[in-house]
Design a protein around this motif. Structure first.
Motif, mmCIF file in Angstrom:
data_model
loop_
_atom_site.group_PDB
_atom_site.id
_atom_site.type_symbol
_atom_site.label_atom_id
_atom_site.label_comp_id
_atom_site.label_asym_id
_atom_site.label_seq_id
_atom_site.Cartn_x
_atom_site.Cartn_y
_atom_site.Cartn_z
ATOM 1 N N VAL A 171 0.856 -1.184 0.000
ATOM 2 C CA VAL A 171 0.000 0.000 0.000
ATOM 3 C C VAL A 171 0.896 1.240 0.000
ATOM 4 C CG1 VAL A 171 -1.786 1.246 1.276
ATOM 5 C CG2 VAL A 171 -1.758 -1.256 1.308
ATOM 6 N N THR A 172 0.583 2.188 -0.872
ATOM 7 C CA THR A 172 1.350 3.439 -0.903
ATOM 8 C C THR A 172 1.231 4.144 0.445
ATOM 9 O OG1 THR A 172 0.939 3.660 -3.260
ATOM 10 C CG2 THR A 172 1.580 5.658 -2.093
ATOM 11 N N PRO A 173 2.348 4.418 1.102
ATOM 12 C CA PRO A 173 2.249 5.013 2.440
ATOM 13 C C PRO A 173 1.923 6.505 2.396
ATOM 14 C CG PRO A 173 4.549 4.770 1.832
ATOM 15 C CD PRO A 173 3.740 4.171 0.694
ATOM 16 N N ASP A 174 1.288 6.978 3.450
ATOM 17 C CA ASP A 174 1.095 8.421 3.640
ATOM 18 C C ASP A 174 2.335 8.930 4.359
ATOM 19 O OD1 ASP A 174 -1.438 9.070 2.609
ATOM 20 O OD2 ASP A 174 -2.378 8.025 4.301
#
Lengths: 251, 201
Positions: free
Chosen positions: B36-39
């Protein structure tokens, strides 16, 4: 410094299985034995691979086509079929506009043709059938997930499995006839009478996370990058741990 | 090699910049990350170099930006067979970071790790001599999160899975320690010109 390095955060769900060096390195000749149309854009290509070492649902392989002047093109494709002893594997390919390899499969290939394959490769997206699996796909992203659903059925597995699959319309829903109670289709452009049209949303995902099985879900997301971004955010927002989301994006 | 009946392939331009088995993706820039693309905001980004070094050190965003700027313009090559030409990244040469921490003579390899926990291993020699960067801009703009922003490792002479997105650090070692894809069957070094795709190539 002989200890195994431990990454600082939780992701890096380790590969589910080790990938044999031999399997990954050797090109084998595969013979096309059947072509089945799935949708106007997608067809399934069944290949006899005499030396196929077996695979797990979710793994992929590399296909190589070679022109007479020696030029070769290779692409990664997810395996659609469940592991079995038939000596065959199946790929389901979209006919990509201008696609060099998928174009050959869709417009030139016929039964008896031979191509080269190597694999299976990558154990990351594999699902051996051991843990509850929440599968989310769009378009031909359903292909590796269908291998998991088929595996679940073929082995009469009792571990929970759910599939949410998005397609533009019922006509474009790959494997539509094969889906059962485990599957929730989502239609983004056109839907059967009485079924809402719209993008996959929290309302599709949250109930599945609410029925969290013991040990929780392993989530597998497959589709275009924009879909993968959207679906993985829905999952994480609904409470799925970020380190238990595996993503396969079409590149 | 088996000739595929009826396969001619795309019209070929004899491009000496295209490694074997690769095609030119043109304007496309596919995204291929498994997580998942991190924040991750620039203010929360840090980069650490430790292991076999004299002076382990962590830089934050501001500190890293005070190092001398350096840019890369050229091609990148993904193991899934696309290559992208004329990319422009800017950031800081990895040499600038290594000069500060002073690697030991015994250091031969590194594990690069991401804020997500992704890892990849590299020979130290592939990270020095002006061939590797910490990059935070693409084409003059902040690097997009899905492409590894706020900052990624960039090692353009190797397959792109070596260029860890959301780079968090490097640990220098005196031995090779396979990273995420390497444990999943991919090659230890990943030189596109030698088609080092999978373990055993």
């Amino acid at each position: 410094m002989t200890d195994t390095f431990v990454p600082p955060t939780r992701f890096a769900v380790p590969g589910r299985i080790a990938v044999g060096e031999q399997a990954a390195a050797v090109w084998q000749t595969a013979t096309l034995t059947e072509i089945r149309r799935e949708t106007p854009r997608a067809a399934t290509f069944r290949l006899a691979v005499p030396g196929w070492p077996g695979h797990l649902p979710g793994q992929h392989l590399m296909v190589r086509l070679t022109a007479e002047d020696g030029y070769a093109a290779q692409r990664h494709y997810s395996i659609a079929s469940a592991p079995d002893d038939s000596g065959h594997i199946e790929l389901t390919l979209d006919h990509v506009e201008g696609g060099e390899v998928s174009g050959w499969f869709h417009t030139v290939a016929r039964v008896g043709d031979r191509v080269e394959v190597r694999g299976p490769v990558s154990g990351f997206f594999a699902w051996p059938g051991d843990r509850p699996a929440l599968l989310i796909g769009a378009g031909s992203g359903v292909v590796p997930l269908m291998s998991m659903v088929r595996h679940h059925r073929a082995r009469n597995l009792t571990v929970p499995l759910r599939l949410v699959v998005s397609a533009r319309s019922p006509e474009e829903l790959i494997y539509a006839r094969e889906f059962g109670a485990e599957t929730t289709p989502v239609f983004t452009r056109a839907a059967p009478e009485g079924v809402p049209v719209g993008r996959m949303a929290a309302a599709h995902v949250a109930p599945l996370l609410a029925e969290r099985p013991p040990g929780g879900w392993e989530a597998y997301v497959c589709g275009s990058n924009s879909f993968a971004e959207h679906a993985s955010r829905l999952l994480v927002t609904a409470g799925q741990p970020v380190d238990r989301v595996r993503i396969e994006r079409f590149g | 090699m088996h000739i595929t009946r009826g396969f001619t392939g795309r019209p070929r331009v004899d491009d000496p910049g295209l490694p074997p088995g690769q095609y030119d993706a043109g304007d496309d820039w596919p995204v291929l990350s498994a997580e998942v693309t991190p924040d991750l905001a620039p203010a929360d980004w840090t980069f650490r170099v430790d292991g076999l070094v004299d002076a382990p050190r962590t830089w934050d965003w501001e500190e890293a930006h005070r190092l001398p700027p350096s840019a890369y313009e050229g091609a990148v090559h993904c193991v899934t067979s696309w290559s992208k030409f004329g990319v422009r990244f800017s950031g800081v040469s990895l040499d600038a970071f290594l000069d500060v921490v002073r690697p030991h003579g015994s250091a031969t390899h590194a594990v690069a790790y991401s804020h997500t926990g992704y890892t990849t291993n590299l020979p130290l020699a592939d990270l020095t001599g002006g061939r590797a960067w910490i990059a935070w801009e693409y084409d003059g703009r902040p690097l997009a999160p899905e492409h590894g922003g706020p900052a990624r490792l960039l090692v353009p002479h190797l397959y792109f899975w070596k260029s860890a997105k959301w780079i968090a650090g490097l640990r220098l070692l005196d031995h090779e320690e396979p990273g995420f894809w390497e444990q999943n069957g991919y090659h230890g070094r990943g030189n596109p010109w030698e088609e080092q795709r999978y373990s055993g190539d």
